[in-house]
Write a protein that holds these residues in place. Structure first.
Motif, PDB file in Angstrom:
ATOM      1  N   LEU A   4       1.041  -1.171   0.103  1.00 50.72           N
ATOM      2  CA  LEU A   4      -0.037   0.040   0.062  1.00 50.72           C
ATOM      3  C   LEU A   4       0.785   1.297   0.077  1.00 50.72           C
ATOM      4  CD1 LEU A   4      -2.736  -1.130   2.273  1.00 50.72           C
ATOM      5  CD2 LEU A   4      -2.932  -1.212  -0.246  1.00 50.72           C
ATOM      6  N   ARG A   5       1.894   1.278   0.608  1.00 50.88           N
ATOM      7  CA  ARG A   5       2.790   2.236   0.780  1.00 50.88           C
ATOM      8  C   ARG A   5       3.589   2.742  -0.928  1.00 50.88           C
ATOM      9  NH1 ARG A   5       7.521   3.154   5.136  1.00 50.88           N
ATOM     10  NH2 ARG A   5       5.319   3.057   6.222  1.00 50.88           N
ATOM     11  N   LYS A   6       3.815   1.601  -1.632  1.00 50.93           N
ATOM     12  CA  LYS A   6       4.235   1.757  -2.768  1.00 50.93           C
ATOM     13  C   LYS A   6       3.150   2.292  -3.733  1.00 50.93           C
ATOM     14  CE  LYS A   6       6.686   0.831  -6.551  1.00 50.93           C
ATOM     15  NZ  LYS A   6       7.796   1.191  -7.034  1.00 50.93           N
ATOM     16  N   LEU A   7       1.821   1.736  -3.403  1.00 52.89           N
ATOM     17  CA  LEU A   7       0.632   2.032  -4.380  1.00 52.89           C
ATOM     18  C   LEU A   7       0.315   3.736  -4.179  1.00 52.89           C
ATOM     19  CD1 LEU A   7      -1.800   1.139  -6.001  1.00 52.89           C
ATOM     20  CD2 LEU A   7      -3.003   0.787  -3.955  1.00 52.89           C
ATOM     21  N   LEU A  47      -9.303  -0.217   0.591  1.00 53.87           N
ATOM     22  CA  LEU A  47     -10.436   0.665   0.477  1.00 53.87           C
ATOM     23  C   LEU A  47      -9.985   2.108   1.413  1.00 53.87           C
ATOM     24  CD1 LEU A  47     -13.135  -2.047   1.052  1.00 53.87           C
ATOM     25  CD2 LEU A  47     -12.598  -0.740  -0.651  1.00 53.87           C
ATOM     26  N   GLY A  48      -9.116   2.040   2.199  1.00 52.45           N
ATOM     27  CA  GLY A  48      -8.803   2.912   2.889  1.00 52.45           C
ATOM     28  C   GLY A  48      -7.925   4.133   2.076  1.00 52.45           C
ATOM     29  N   SER A  59     -17.711  11.281  -4.525  1.00 55.44           N
ATOM     30  CA  SER A  59     -18.628  10.010  -4.433  1.00 55.44           C
ATOM     31  C   SER A  59     -17.885   8.690  -4.448  1.00 55.44           C
ATOM     32  CB  SER A  59     -19.608   9.962  -5.699  1.00 55.44           C
ATOM     33  OG  SER A  59     -19.036   9.858  -6.964  1.00 55.44           O
ATOM     34  N   LEU A  60     -16.715   8.661  -5.269  1.00 59.89           N
ATOM     35  CA  LEU A  60     -15.956   7.486  -5.166  1.00 59.89           C
ATOM     36  C   LEU A  60     -15.342   7.241  -3.846  1.00 59.89           C
ATOM     37  CD1 LEU A  60     -14.425   7.279  -8.660  1.00 59.89           C
ATOM     38  CD2 LEU A  60     -16.410   5.890  -7.794  1.00 59.89           C
ATOM     39  N   ARG A  61     -14.754   8.271  -3.468  1.00 62.39           N
ATOM     40  CA  ARG A  61     -13.968   8.401  -2.064  1.00 62.39           C
ATOM     41  C   ARG A  61     -14.888   8.079  -0.990  1.00 62.39           C
ATOM     42  NH1 ARG A  61     -11.947  13.464  -3.726  1.00 62.39           N
ATOM     43  NH2 ARG A  61     -13.002  14.206  -1.921  1.00 62.39           N
ATOM     44  N   ASN A  62     -16.027   8.641  -0.900  1.00 67.01           N
ATOM     45  CA  ASN A  62     -17.380   8.239   0.081  1.00 67.01           C
ATOM     46  C   ASN A  62     -17.453   6.531   0.126  1.00 67.01           C
ATOM     47  OD1 ASN A  62     -17.080  10.865   1.204  1.00 67.01           O
ATOM     48  ND2 ASN A  62     -18.863  11.412  -0.096  1.00 67.01           N
ATOM     49  N   ARG A  63     -17.658   6.083  -1.120  1.00 67.39           N
ATOM     50  CA  ARG A  63     -18.217   4.810  -1.493  1.00 67.39           C
ATOM     51  C   ARG A  63     -17.279   3.670  -1.037  1.00 67.39           C
ATOM     52  NH1 ARG A  63     -20.741   2.276  -6.719  1.00 67.39           N
ATOM     53  NH2 ARG A  63     -21.166   0.257  -6.279  1.00 67.39           N
ATOM     54  N   LEU A  66     -17.106   3.945   3.062  1.00 64.59           N
ATOM     55  CA  LEU A  66     -18.366   3.500   3.430  1.00 64.59           C
ATOM     56  C   LEU A  66     -18.194   1.874   3.611  1.00 64.59           C
ATOM     57  CD1 LEU A  66     -21.200   5.464   2.151  1.00 64.59           C
ATOM     58  CD2 LEU A  66     -20.577   5.254   4.686  1.00 64.59           C
ATOM     59  N   LEU A  67     -17.572   1.213   2.414  1.00 63.01           N
ATOM     60  CA  LEU A  67     -17.453   0.026   2.143  1.00 63.01           C
ATOM     61  C   LEU A  67     -16.316  -0.608   3.271  1.00 63.01           C
ATOM     62  CD1 LEU A  67     -17.113  -0.706  -1.578  1.00 63.01           C
ATOM     63  CD2 LEU A  67     -18.813  -1.516  -0.041  1.00 63.01           C
ATOM     64  N   SER A  68     -15.429   0.236   3.556  1.00 65.09           N
ATOM     65  CA  SER A  68     -14.460  -0.106   4.385  1.00 65.09           C
ATOM     66  C   SER A  68     -14.904  -0.356   6.102  1.00 65.09           C
ATOM     67  CB  SER A  68     -13.402   0.942   4.489  1.00 65.09           C
ATOM     68  OG  SER A  68     -12.240   0.641   5.364  1.00 65.09           O
TER      69      SER A  68
END
Length: 138
Positions: A4-7, A47-48, A59-63, A66-68
Protein backbone atom coordinates in the motif's frame (compact mmCIF):
# COMPACT_ATOMS: atom_id res chain seq x y z
CA UNK A 1 0.62 -7.70 -4.57
CA UNK A 2 1.97 -4.20 -4.43
CA UNK A 3 2.40 -2.77 -0.95
CA UNK A 4 0.00 0.00 0.00
CA UNK A 5 2.92 2.35 0.66
CA UNK A 6 4.22 1.77 -2.88
CA UNK A 7 0.69 2.12 -4.28
CA UNK A 8 0.27 5.56 -2.70
CA UNK A 9 3.58 6.69 -4.24
CA UNK A 10 2.47 5.95 -7.84
CA UNK A 11 1.43 8.76 -10.17
CA UNK A 12 -2.30 9.55 -10.36
CA UNK A 13 -3.41 7.72 -13.49
CA UNK A 14 -1.21 4.73 -12.84
CA UNK A 15 -2.38 4.51 -9.25
CA UNK A 16 -6.06 4.63 -10.20
CA UNK A 17 -5.62 1.97 -12.90
CA UNK A 18 -3.83 -0.15 -10.28
CA UNK A 19 -6.87 0.21 -7.98
CA UNK A 20 -8.98 -1.29 -10.74
CA UNK A 21 -6.54 -4.16 -11.25
CA UNK A 22 -6.27 -4.92 -7.54
CA UNK A 23 -10.04 -4.97 -7.09
CA UNK A 24 -10.28 -7.33 -10.04
CA UNK A 25 -7.63 -9.57 -8.46
CA UNK A 26 -9.80 -9.90 -5.36
CA UNK A 27 -12.78 -10.79 -7.57
CA UNK A 28 -10.74 -13.44 -9.38
CA UNK A 29 -9.52 -14.95 -6.10
CA UNK A 30 -13.07 -15.26 -4.82
CA UNK A 31 -14.54 -16.40 -8.13
CA UNK A 32 -11.94 -19.09 -8.73
CA UNK A 33 -11.53 -20.20 -5.13
CA UNK A 34 -8.36 -21.94 -6.25
CA UNK A 35 -6.01 -20.00 -4.05
CA UNK A 36 -6.26 -18.82 -0.50
CA UNK A 37 -9.15 -16.69 0.70
CA UNK A 38 -8.63 -13.00 -0.09
CA UNK A 39 -6.49 -10.99 2.31
CA UNK A 40 -9.16 -8.95 4.07
CA UNK A 41 -6.61 -6.81 5.94
CA UNK A 42 -5.04 -5.75 2.64
CA UNK A 43 -8.46 -5.11 1.09
CA UNK A 44 -9.53 -2.94 4.00
CA UNK A 45 -6.27 -0.98 3.68
CA UNK A 46 -6.81 -0.63 -0.07
CA UNK A 47 -10.30 0.75 0.50
CA UNK A 48 -8.80 3.23 2.97
CA UNK A 49 -6.23 4.35 0.41
CA UNK A 50 -8.96 4.79 -2.22
CA UNK A 51 -11.07 6.74 0.30
CA UNK A 52 -8.18 9.16 0.87
CA UNK A 53 -7.20 9.64 -2.80
CA UNK A 54 -7.80 13.30 -3.65
CA UNK A 55 -7.66 12.65 -7.39
CA UNK A 56 -10.86 10.59 -7.31
CA UNK A 57 -14.36 12.04 -7.25
CA UNK A 58 -15.83 12.59 -3.79
CA UNK A 59 -18.58 10.04 -4.50
CA UNK A 60 -15.98 7.31 -5.13
CA UNK A 61 -13.99 8.24 -2.05
CA UNK A 62 -17.14 8.16 0.07
CA UNK A 63 -18.16 4.82 -1.40
CA UNK A 64 -14.77 3.26 -0.61
CA UNK A 65 -14.85 4.69 2.91
CA UNK A 66 -18.34 3.34 3.56
CA UNK A 67 -17.35 -0.08 2.24
CA UNK A 68 -14.35 -0.12 4.53
CA UNK A 69 -16.56 0.55 7.53
CA UNK A 70 -19.68 -1.41 6.59
CA UNK A 71 -18.00 -4.63 5.45
CA UNK A 72 -16.17 -5.11 8.74
CA UNK A 73 -18.82 -3.68 11.09
CA UNK A 74 -18.42 -6.01 14.11
CA UNK A 75 -18.04 -9.09 11.90
CA UNK A 76 -16.04 -10.70 9.14
CA UNK A 77 -17.74 -10.43 5.72
CA UNK A 78 -18.34 -13.49 3.60
CA UNK A 79 -16.84 -13.88 0.14
CA UNK A 80 -20.05 -12.91 -1.68
CA UNK A 81 -20.16 -9.55 0.11
CA UNK A 82 -16.51 -8.89 -0.72
CA UNK A 83 -17.07 -9.92 -4.34
CA UNK A 84 -20.05 -7.59 -4.70
CA UNK A 85 -18.20 -4.70 -3.03
CA UNK A 86 -15.07 -5.08 -5.17
CA UNK A 87 -17.07 -5.43 -8.37
CA UNK A 88 -19.28 -2.42 -7.64
CA UNK A 89 -16.40 -0.16 -6.69
CA UNK A 90 -14.28 -1.29 -9.64
CA UNK A 91 -17.05 -0.53 -12.11
CA UNK A 92 -17.78 2.81 -10.43
CA UNK A 93 -14.13 3.84 -10.84
CA UNK A 94 -14.13 2.64 -14.45
CA UNK A 95 -17.32 4.62 -15.09
CA UNK A 96 -15.77 7.75 -13.61
CA UNK A 97 -12.80 7.33 -15.97
CA UNK A 98 -15.08 6.53 -18.93
CA UNK A 99 -13.46 3.12 -19.28
CA UNK A 100 -15.62 0.52 -20.96
CA UNK A 101 -15.08 -3.10 -19.95
CA UNK A 102 -13.81 -5.29 -22.76
CA UNK A 103 -14.47 -8.96 -23.40
CA UNK A 104 -11.11 -9.74 -21.75
CA UNK A 105 -12.52 -8.29 -18.53
CA UNK A 106 -15.02 -11.12 -18.19
CA UNK A 107 -14.15 -13.88 -15.76
CA UNK A 108 -13.73 -17.24 -17.40
CA UNK A 109 -16.03 -19.96 -16.15
CA UNK A 110 -14.28 -23.30 -15.66
CA UNK A 111 -15.31 -25.90 -18.22
CA UNK A 112 -16.58 -29.37 -17.48
CA UNK A 113 -13.05 -30.72 -17.48
CA UNK A 114 -11.97 -28.08 -14.93
CA UNK A 115 -10.02 -25.90 -17.35
CA UNK A 116 -10.75 -22.21 -17.77
CA UNK A 117 -10.87 -22.36 -21.55
CA UNK A 118 -13.57 -20.57 -23.47
CA UNK A 119 -16.08 -22.48 -25.52
CA UNK A 120 -15.33 -22.26 -29.24
CA UNK A 121 -18.12 -22.78 -31.73
CA UNK A 122 -17.40 -24.07 -35.24
CA UNK A 123 -18.33 -20.93 -37.16
CA UNK A 124 -16.96 -20.17 -40.59
CA UNK A 125 -17.23 -16.79 -42.28
CA UNK A 126 -16.94 -16.46 -46.05
CA UNK A 127 -16.40 -13.01 -47.49
CA UNK A 128 -16.82 -12.16 -51.16
CA UNK A 129 -15.47 -9.33 -53.27
CA UNK A 130 -12.99 -8.04 -50.73
CA UNK A 131 -11.02 -5.18 -52.26
CA UNK A 132 -8.55 -4.89 -49.39
CA UNK A 133 -8.04 -7.82 -47.02
CA UNK A 134 -6.72 -5.40 -44.39
CA UNK A 135 -10.19 -3.86 -43.95
CA UNK A 136 -11.83 -7.16 -42.96
CA UNK A 137 -11.19 -6.50 -39.27
CA UNK A 138 -12.91 -3.13 -39.43
Amino acid sequence: MITLRKLVSLKGGTRIRKYIRLLRTFEEQIHGQEGPSPDQVYLRGLLGVIAEDGELAASLRNRAGLLSVNLWNDRSPDDREILRACNGLRHAIMGELNMEPGDWDLLEVPGQDGTGERLSLPIYLYLEDIRSPFNVGA
